[in-house]
Design a protein around this motif. Sequence first.
Motif, PDB file in Angstrom:
ATOM      1  N   GLY A 152     -30.698 -22.527  13.252  1.00 33.41           N
ATOM      2  CA  GLY A 152     -31.878 -22.545  14.102  1.00 33.41           C
ATOM      3  C   GLY A 152     -31.576 -22.324  15.577  1.00 33.41           C
ATOM      4  O   GLY A 152     -30.471 -21.912  15.947  1.00 33.41           O
ATOM      5  N   PRO A 153     -32.546 -22.613  16.460  1.00 32.99           N
ATOM      6  CA  PRO A 153     -32.369 -22.397  17.896  1.00 32.99           C
ATOM      7  C   PRO A 153     -31.168 -23.127  18.483  1.00 32.99           C
ATOM      8  O   PRO A 153     -30.562 -22.658  19.445  1.00 32.99           O
ATOM      9  N   GLU A 154     -30.799 -24.276  17.876  1.00 34.14           N
ATOM     10  CA  GLU A 154     -29.649 -25.027  18.385  1.00 34.14           C
ATOM     11  C   GLU A 154     -28.354 -24.238  18.211  1.00 34.14           C
ATOM     12  O   GLU A 154     -27.343 -24.556  18.843  1.00 34.14           O
ATOM     13  N   GLY A 155     -28.373 -23.224  17.380  1.00 32.08           N
ATOM     14  CA  GLY A 155     -27.191 -22.395  17.169  1.00 32.08           C
ATOM     15  C   GLY A 155     -27.093 -21.206  18.098  1.00 32.08           C
ATOM     16  O   GLY A 155     -26.249 -20.329  17.901  1.00 32.08           O
ATOM     17  N   LEU A 156     -27.941 -21.190  19.139  1.00 34.59           N
ATOM     18  CA  LEU A 156     -27.968 -20.044  20.051  1.00 34.59           C
ATOM     19  C   LEU A 156     -27.435 -20.367  21.438  1.00 34.59           C
ATOM     20  O   LEU A 156     -27.450 -19.509  22.318  1.00 34.59           O
ATOM     21  N   SER A 157     -26.963 -21.584  21.635  1.00 33.51           N
ATOM     22  CA  SER A 157     -26.415 -21.970  22.936  1.00 33.51           C
ATOM     23  C   SER A 157     -24.906 -22.158  22.822  1.00 33.51           C
ATOM     24  O   SER A 157     -24.431 -22.822  21.885  1.00 33.51           O
ATOM     25  N   VAL A 158     -24.175 -21.585  23.767  1.00 34.63           N
ATOM     26  CA  VAL A 158     -22.717 -21.695  23.749  1.00 34.63           C
ATOM     27  C   VAL A 158     -22.311 -23.168  23.864  1.00 34.63           C
ATOM     28  O   VAL A 158     -22.777 -23.886  24.745  1.00 34.63           O
ATOM     29  N   SER A 159     -21.448 -23.597  22.945  1.00 33.08           N
ATOM     30  CA  SER A 159     -21.039 -25.003  22.944  1.00 33.08           C
ATOM     31  C   SER A 159     -19.539 -25.171  23.151  1.00 33.08           C
ATOM     32  O   SER A 159     -19.056 -26.282  23.297  1.00 33.08           O
ATOM     33  N   GLY A 160     -18.790 -24.065  23.138  1.00 30.63           N
ATOM     34  CA  GLY A 160     -17.349 -24.147  23.309  1.00 30.63           C
ATOM     35  C   GLY A 160     -16.798 -22.853  23.858  1.00 30.63           C
ATOM     36  O   GLY A 160     -17.522 -21.863  24.005  1.00 30.63           O
ATOM     37  N   SER A 161     -15.530 -22.870  24.159  1.00 33.84           N
ATOM     38  CA  SER A 161     -14.893 -21.682  24.715  1.00 33.84           C
ATOM     39  C   SER A 161     -14.549 -20.683  23.622  1.00 33.84           C
ATOM     40  O   SER A 161     -13.938 -21.033  22.606  1.00 33.84           O
ATOM     41  N   TYR A 162     -14.929 -19.445  23.834  1.00 27.06           N
ATOM     42  CA  TYR A 162     -14.553 -18.360  22.933  1.00 27.06           C
ATOM     43  C   TYR A 162     -13.036 -18.238  22.839  1.00 27.06           C
ATOM     44  O   TYR A 162     -12.506 -17.814  21.817  1.00 27.06           O
ATOM     45  N   PHE A 163     -12.340 -18.632  23.886  1.00 27.50           N
ATOM     46  CA  PHE A 163     -10.885 -18.490  23.957  1.00 27.50           C
ATOM     47  C   PHE A 163     -10.131 -19.702  23.400  1.00 27.50           C
ATOM     48  O   PHE A 163      -8.908 -19.713  23.408  1.00 27.50           O
TER      49      PHE A 163
ATOM     50  N   LEU B 115       0.831  -1.203   0.000  1.00 24.27           N
ATOM     51  CA  LEU B 115       0.000   0.000   0.000  1.00 24.27           C
ATOM     52  C   LEU B 115       0.866   1.254   0.000  1.00 24.27           C
ATOM     53  O   LEU B 115       1.959   1.284   0.579  1.00 24.27           O
ATOM     54  N   ARG B 116       0.361   2.293  -0.621  1.00 27.05           N
ATOM     55  CA  ARG B 116       1.012   3.590  -0.576  1.00 27.05           C
ATOM     56  C   ARG B 116       0.698   4.273   0.748  1.00 27.05           C
ATOM     57  O   ARG B 116      -0.302   3.932   1.406  1.00 27.05           O
ATOM     58  N   PRO B 117       1.526   5.205   1.206  1.00 27.99           N
ATOM     59  CA  PRO B 117       1.223   5.944   2.439  1.00 27.99           C
ATOM     60  C   PRO B 117      -0.187   6.545   2.378  1.00 27.99           C
ATOM     61  O   PRO B 117      -0.591   7.115   1.366  1.00 27.99           O
ATOM     62  N   GLY B 118      -0.915   6.360   3.465  1.00 24.61           N
ATOM     63  CA  GLY B 118      -2.302   6.799   3.498  1.00 24.61           C
ATOM     64  C   GLY B 118      -3.277   5.794   2.941  1.00 24.61           C
ATOM     65  O   GLY B 118      -4.489   6.022   2.937  1.00 24.61           O
ATOM     66  N   GLY B 119      -2.750   4.642   2.462  1.00 20.39           N
ATOM     67  CA  GLY B 119      -3.608   3.617   1.876  1.00 20.39           C
ATOM     68  C   GLY B 119      -4.488   2.949   2.916  1.00 20.39           C
ATOM     69  O   GLY B 119      -4.148   2.864   4.096  1.00 20.39           O
ATOM     70  N   ARG B 120      -5.613   2.455   2.465  1.00 23.51           N
ATOM     71  CA  ARG B 120      -6.601   1.827   3.354  1.00 23.51           C
ATOM     72  C   ARG B 120      -6.779   0.364   2.997  1.00 23.51           C
ATOM     73  O   ARG B 120      -6.825  -0.003   1.818  1.00 23.51           O
ATOM     74  N   PHE B 121      -6.893  -0.479   4.021  1.00 23.15           N
ATOM     75  CA  PHE B 121      -7.189  -1.899   3.855  1.00 23.15           C
ATOM     76  C   PHE B 121      -8.434  -2.214   4.658  1.00 23.15           C
ATOM     77  O   PHE B 121      -8.487  -1.970   5.873  1.00 23.15           O
ATOM     78  N   VAL B 122      -9.440  -2.760   4.008  1.00 24.92           N
ATOM     79  CA  VAL B 122     -10.689  -3.150   4.674  1.00 24.92           C
ATOM     80  C   VAL B 122     -10.881  -4.642   4.468  1.00 24.92           C
ATOM     81  O   VAL B 122     -10.830  -5.128   3.334  1.00 24.92           O
ATOM     82  N   PHE B 123     -11.082  -5.381   5.571  1.00 26.95           N
ATOM     83  CA  PHE B 123     -11.309  -6.819   5.439  1.00 26.95           C
ATOM     84  C   PHE B 123     -12.401  -7.277   6.396  1.00 26.95           C
ATOM     85  O   PHE B 123     -12.557  -6.745   7.497  1.00 26.95           O
ATOM     86  N   SER B 124     -13.168  -8.246   5.930  1.00 26.28           N
ATOM     87  CA  SER B 124     -14.229  -8.818   6.764  1.00 26.28           C
ATOM     88  C   SER B 124     -13.929 -10.280   7.046  1.00 26.28           C
ATOM     89  O   SER B 124     -13.386 -11.001   6.197  1.00 26.28           O
ATOM     90  N   VAL B 125     -14.282 -10.704   8.266  1.00 20.38           N
ATOM     91  CA  VAL B 125     -14.102 -12.087   8.715  1.00 20.38           C
ATOM     92  C   VAL B 125     -15.314 -12.479   9.556  1.00 20.38           C
ATOM     93  O   VAL B 125     -16.077 -11.616  10.001  1.00 20.38           O
ATOM     94  N   THR B 126     -15.463 -13.763   9.778  1.00 25.65           N
ATOM     95  CA  THR B 126     -16.481 -14.223  10.721  1.00 25.65           C
ATOM     96  C   THR B 126     -16.228 -13.588  12.083  1.00 25.65           C
ATOM     97  O   THR B 126     -15.088 -13.565  12.560  1.00 25.65           O
ATOM     98  N   HIS B 127     -17.267 -13.071  12.681  1.00 29.05           N
ATOM     99  CA  HIS B 127     -17.096 -12.455  14.001  1.00 29.05           C
ATOM    100  C   HIS B 127     -16.578 -13.503  14.987  1.00 29.05           C
ATOM    101  O   HIS B 127     -17.120 -14.611  15.073  1.00 29.05           O
ATOM    102  N   PRO B 128     -15.513 -13.190  15.727  1.00 27.01           N
ATOM    103  CA  PRO B 128     -14.926 -14.186  16.637  1.00 27.01           C
ATOM    104  C   PRO B 128     -15.913 -14.785  17.635  1.00 27.01           C
ATOM    105  O   PRO B 128     -15.748 -15.942  18.040  1.00 27.01           O
ATOM    106  N   LEU B 129     -16.936 -14.035  18.022  1.00 25.62           N
ATOM    107  CA  LEU B 129     -17.908 -14.572  18.981  1.00 25.62           C
ATOM    108  C   LEU B 129     -18.610 -15.809  18.445  1.00 25.62           C
ATOM    109  O   LEU B 129     -18.989 -16.706  19.215  1.00 25.62           O
ATOM    110  N   ARG B 130     -18.751 -15.890  17.125  1.00 25.92           N
ATOM    111  CA  ARG B 130     -19.469 -17.011  16.526  1.00 25.92           C
ATOM    112  C   ARG B 130     -18.809 -18.362  16.817  1.00 25.92           C
ATOM    113  O   ARG B 130     -19.459 -19.405  16.748  1.00 25.92           O
ATOM    114  N   TRP B 131     -17.509 -18.328  17.109  1.00 26.13           N
ATOM    115  CA  TRP B 131     -16.802 -19.585  17.340  1.00 26.13           C
ATOM    116  C   TRP B 131     -17.261 -20.301  18.609  1.00 26.13           C
ATOM    117  O   TRP B 131     -17.010 -21.496  18.766  1.00 26.13           O
ATOM    118  N   ALA B 132     -17.920 -19.593  19.494  1.00 26.21           N
ATOM    119  CA  ALA B 132     -18.389 -20.218  20.735  1.00 26.21           C
ATOM    120  C   ALA B 132     -19.741 -20.905  20.547  1.00 26.21           C
ATOM    121  O   ALA B 132     -20.210 -21.602  21.452  1.00 26.21           O
TER     122      ALA B 132
END
Length: 220
Positions: free
Chosen positions: A134-145, A111-128
């Motif tokens: 469906g509803p089964e996807g709304l209960s924490v099943s693992g550690s976020y960490f 990138l040139r000075p002043g250049g911008r980088f924008v990136f999207s990823v799965t939100h880390p919270l989703r990993w827990a």
Amino acid sequence: MWCPEGLDEVEAELLGPPEDLKGRDVLEIGAGAAQCSRWLTAQGARPVALDLSHRQLQHALRIGVSFPLVCADASVLPFADGSFDLACSAYGALPFVADPRLVLREVRRVLRPGGRFVFSVTHPLRWAFPDEPGPEGLSVSGSYFDRTPYVEQDDEGLAVYVEHHRTLGDRVRDVVTSGFRLVDLVEPEWPDWNTSEWGGWSPLRGHLIPGTAIFVCERD
């Protein structure tokens, strides 16, 4: 489009106002079939679409392109220093490398000075949570960490898909220690008009927990 939630760059202007993209050199990383580069071309930008997958780029060619396609590793970019004004990545490259700082440092380099980088990823919270719409996807099943990668293997035990988990703090530190300034962290809310269900993405989950994190970074 930055994410399954449906956040459109025309609306978000994370790369800047569309009228300011004309004549800008833009690198799309993890481009897949180069959909983002097609949109950038329509705005008058000069994109280069990069992906590690030769088959994805072949698909881009079948659809039709008017810009360069490059098959290369995002952690070893085949470009000179200061080649681009902007870089973008919508769910590409960064989740699939063990050390995303390798990619971030390379992006900063090209990138040139002043250049911008924008990136999207799965939100880390989703990993827990289970990857279920469906509803089964709304209960924490693992550690976020728990930073153990998600791995899919073929019948011979060879990895065919690997995605790495980073916490939100990890992502922020990766950006900052790679020499970027974090300008914004966008967590798109699920809009009422979006009734799509795809994999673990759904209106039910989207209205309750974030699904995407978008990092807006600048090189000073």
